[in-house]
Design an enzyme around this catalytic site. Structure first.
Site: not given
Ligand SMILES: [Zn+2]
Length: 397
Positions: A96, A157
Site C-alpha cells: 500500500d 502497512e
Molecule cells: Zn513504508
C-alpha cells in the site's frame, strides 16, 4: 550448494538498471492507496497491485501463494526453495501507499535526473522492484541454494499493519527478514514501537453559569496533560536505548464538551507513546494507570478510564551482531565501497511483526516518502538490488 565468491560477484553484476526502472514504473502505475477506514476510492487498488506483484513473482519462477488479511486485501508471497540446509531469508515490503490528495499525476511514473517520480516510488515499491530483480537473477542462474528465499508483499502497512500482523499469527515466519523501507540504504536494526491509547475523563454537566454545581471533565484532562508532561520528562531521565534513544509521549487528539453554556462531563484524549524494546501494551497501561490513580488521589472528583488502544506497533530491537545485520552491512560495503551507516529507523515498520531477527534497509529517503513529490534515486534502486542479492547469497548459499 555452496557458491564461490567469484560466482556471487558475477551474479551481482547482472543487476540491470533498465529492468529495475521498467518494473518499478509498472508498479507505480498501479495505484495502491490505503483506504485508511475511509470509503474506497478509484486509487485504492491494493488488491489489484497485490495480484500484479504475485504475477511479477510468478514471472521469476517463485512458488507463489496469497492470503487475505481483510476483505479483498491479500498478503502475497513467493518462495524459491533451497535444499533445506540453510535458513529462510525473507525480503518483505508493503503493497500500500499513502494517499494522493493534491498530488499532480501521482501514478504516471516519470524518470528525470536519475530519479524516478511517482506515489510509492520510494515508499516502498522501489524495494519491491529490487526483490523481483533478485528473484530473476537467481532464476536465470538456476542454482539450488541451501536456504529459501521468500519474498513477501504485505497489506496495510500505512494504517494498521494488518498484513504483517497476520504474518505474526499465520506465518510464514522466516529465519531472517529484510524490510526495504526507505533508509537511503542505511542499515537500521532497531526502531521504537508506537502505541496509541485513549484516556477519558468524566465529570458532571451543569449550566455554565453555575460551574460550581458541575465537575469539569476538560479541567481534569488538563491535569492529565500536565501529568503526561512530567511523565515525558521521566522517560527522558531513563537510560537511553543505544540507537533509538528515549521513549516519548505526546498528547495528539482531544475532544470534549458539546456547547459553551454547559460544563463538560466528558473529555477524551488520544495519546501517542513511542516505546522501546522491553515495553509493552500492558506495561504502558500500567504506567498510565499509576499516573491517573495519583491524580485520583489528589484531585477531588477525578474520574477516568483508559482505552481502547487504537494502534499497537511493536518496537524492533535486532542485535547489531545478528547475522542479517552484519551480512547486509558487508554487502553494502562491497557494493558501495564504504562502511555501511548503522542505526535506528525513525518510524515504526512491519519488521518486528515477522517475529525474527529483521533489519530495515532500502532505497529512497524518508524525507521523500509521503510527500507530494515522491521519488527514488535510480542509483540507490540499483544499489539496493545488488545489496539484497549479495546478502541473500551470503546467507543462504
Ligand atoms: Zn513504508
Amino acid at each position: 550448494m555452496t557458491i564461490s565468491k567469484q560466482t556471487i560477484d558475477e551474479l551481482v553484476a547482472l543487476v540491470d538498471e533498465s529492468r529495475l526502472v521498467g518494473d518499478l514504473s509498472s508498479m507505480v502505475s498501479v495505484p495502491s492507496v490505503n483506504p485508511f477506514d475511509e470509503p474506497v476510492t478509484e486509487e485504492c487498488r491494493e488488491q489489484e497491485f497485490a495480484e500484479s506483484y504475485l504475477q511479477h513473482m510468478n514471472g521469476v519462477g517463485l512458488d507463489t501463494f496469497k492470503r487475505d488479511v481483510a476483505d479483498g486485501r491479500p498478503n502475497v508471497f513467493g518462495r524459491r526453495h533451497g535444499s533445506g540446509e540453510g535458513p529462510t531469508v525473507m525480503l518483505a515490503g508493503h503493497l500500500d501507499t499513502v494517499g494522493v490528495e493534491d498530488y499532480v499525476d501521482p501514478f504516471n511514473p516519470v524518470v528525470s535526473n536519475r530519479k524516478l517520480y511517482g506515489r510509492g516510488s520510494c515508499d516502498m515499491k522501489a524495494a519491491l522492484a529490487a526483490y523481483i530483480e533478485v528473484g530473476r537473477i537467481l532464476d536465470h542462474a538456476g542454482l539450488t541454494l541451501k536456504g529459501d528465499l521468500l519474498i513477501a508483499g504485505v497489506a496495510d502497512e500505512e494504517h494498521m499493519m494488518l498484513g504483517s500482523k497476520d504474518v505474526s499469527e499465520n506465518g510464514p515466519i522466516p529465519d531472517f527478514a529484510i524490510v526495504g523501507e526507505p533508509t537511503e540504504l542505511e542499515v537500521c536494526h532497531a526502531h521504537k514501537g508506537q502505541l496509541c491509547m485513549h484516556i477519558k475523563t468524566f465529570g458532571k454537566a451543569s449550566h455554565s453559569s453555575v460551574p460550581e454545581n458541575g465537575i469539569n471533565a476538560i479541567n481534569h484532562m488538563a491535569d492529565v496533560i500536565k501529568s503526561l508532561g512530567q511523565y515525558g520528562d521521566d522517560l527522558l531521565a531513563r537510560p537511553a536505548h543505544p540507537v533509538c534513544g528515549h521513549g516519548k509521549v505526546t498528547p495528539c487528539v482531544i475532544n470534549g464538551g458539546s456547547i459553551s453554556s454547559s460544563v463538560p462531563d466528558y473529555c477524551e484524549l488520544e495519546v501517542d507513546r513511542r516505546t522501546l524494546a522491553g515495553e509493552s501494551l500492558e506495561s504502558v497501561i500500567e504506567e498510565y494507570r499509576q499516573l491517573l490513580d495519583s491524580l485520583k488521589n489528589s484531585v477531588p472528583n477525578f474520574d477516568y478510564e483508559i482505552g481502547p488502544h487504537t494502534l499497537n506497533n511493536l518496537p524492533l530491537d535486532t542485535p547489531a551482531d545478528s547475522s542479517v545485520v552484519t551480512s547486509i552491512a558487508e554487502a553494502y560495503q562491497h557494493v558501495l565501497g564504504k562502511p555501511a551507516p548503522v542505526g535506528a529507523f525513525p518510524a515504526s515498520t512491519d519488521a518486528p511483526h515477522f517475529l525474527c531477527p529483521a533489519v530495515i534497509c532500502g532505497p529512497g529517503s524518508i524525507n521523500q516518502a509521503h510527500t507530494l513529490d515522491e521519488y527514488v534515486s535510480i542509483d540507490e534502486l540499483c544499489a539496493s538490488a545488488r545489496i539484497y542479492l549479495r546478502t541473500v547469497l551470503n546467507m543462504i548459499s
